[in-house]
Design a protein around this motif. Sequence first.
Motif, short mmCIF file in Angstrom:
data_model
loop_
_atom_site.label_atom_id
_atom_site.label_comp_id
_atom_site.label_asym_id
_atom_site.label_seq_id
_atom_site.Cartn_x
_atom_site.Cartn_y
_atom_site.Cartn_z
N GLN A 1 0.84 -1.19 0.00
CA GLN A 1 0.00 0.00 0.00
C GLN A 1 0.88 1.24 0.00
O GLN A 1 1.96 1.24 0.56
CB GLN A 1 -0.90 0.00 1.23
CG GLN A 1 -2.05 0.96 1.16
CD GLN A 1 -3.00 0.81 2.33
OE1 GLN A 1 -2.59 0.44 3.41
NE2 GLN A 1 -4.26 1.10 2.10
N ARG A 27 6.66 0.70 -3.22
CA ARG A 27 7.08 0.28 -4.56
C ARG A 27 5.92 -0.02 -5.48
O ARG A 27 6.13 -0.39 -6.62
CB ARG A 27 7.96 -0.96 -4.42
CG ARG A 27 9.31 -0.67 -3.77
CD ARG A 27 10.13 -1.93 -3.62
NE ARG A 27 9.56 -2.82 -2.60
CZ ARG A 27 10.07 -3.99 -2.29
NH1 ARG A 27 11.13 -4.44 -2.94
NH2 ARG A 27 9.52 -4.73 -1.35
N THR A 28 4.68 0.15 -4.99
CA THR A 28 3.54 -0.22 -5.81
C THR A 28 2.85 0.98 -6.46
O THR A 28 1.78 0.84 -7.03
CB THR A 28 2.50 -0.97 -4.95
OG1 THR A 28 2.08 -0.12 -3.87
CG2 THR A 28 3.09 -2.25 -4.41
N SER A 31 1.34 0.82 -9.84
CA SER A 31 0.22 -0.12 -10.01
C SER A 31 -1.13 0.58 -9.88
O SER A 31 -2.15 0.01 -10.28
CB SER A 31 0.30 -1.23 -8.95
OG SER A 31 1.49 -1.95 -9.07
N TYR A 32 -1.12 1.76 -9.31
CA TYR A 32 -2.36 2.46 -9.01
C TYR A 32 -2.69 3.54 -10.04
O TYR A 32 -1.80 4.23 -10.53
CB TYR A 32 -2.26 3.17 -7.66
CG TYR A 32 -2.26 2.26 -6.46
CD1 TYR A 32 -1.06 1.87 -5.87
CD2 TYR A 32 -3.45 1.84 -5.88
CE1 TYR A 32 -1.05 1.06 -4.74
CE2 TYR A 32 -3.45 1.02 -4.76
CZ TYR A 32 -2.25 0.65 -4.20
OH TYR A 32 -2.26 -0.15 -3.08
N TRP A 53 -2.57 4.27 -14.51
CA TRP A 53 -1.27 3.88 -13.97
C TRP A 53 -0.11 4.37 -14.83
O TRP A 53 0.95 4.74 -14.33
CB TRP A 53 -1.19 2.36 -13.80
CG TRP A 53 -1.17 1.62 -15.11
CD1 TRP A 53 -2.24 1.21 -15.86
CD2 TRP A 53 -0.01 1.25 -15.86
NE1 TRP A 53 -1.82 0.60 -17.01
CE2 TRP A 53 -0.45 0.61 -17.05
CE3 TRP A 53 1.37 1.38 -15.65
CZ2 TRP A 53 0.43 0.12 -18.00
CZ3 TRP A 53 2.25 0.89 -16.60
CH2 TRP A 53 1.77 0.27 -17.76
#
Length: 123
Positions: A1, A27-28, A31-32, A53
């Motif tokens: 998250q 690090r995500t 992805s969003y 993204w």
Amino acid sequence: QVQLVESGGGLVQAGGSLRLSCSASGRTFSSYSMGWFRQAPGKEREFVAAINWSGGMKYYGDSAKGRFTISRDNAKNTVYLEMNSLKPEDTAVYYCAATMRYGSYSYSDFGPWGQGTQVTVSS
């Protein structure tokens, strides 16, 4: 998250410009999809803009069309909101948020949220 921190708000005269930034940790981020909302005192949180993204697709709320531009830099884990031709009615706390539901205008589909940055437009 991801965790989100907005910056760039401030006091500006009507007709002026501001660029808001939203920095993400984690690090995500790429992805969003990401969005910007705003909330004025006594009003509901209002959708401003969102970006997918990759940054290749964007959409805007009616109040932002033609004046605001959303963009992102995944290498810097940052999403931006460029605001031009500002009006006193743009005065609000501006929030960024992540979402896995690109295309939504509803704040319930977004989260986590940043803490917000105040934008005040004087007439």
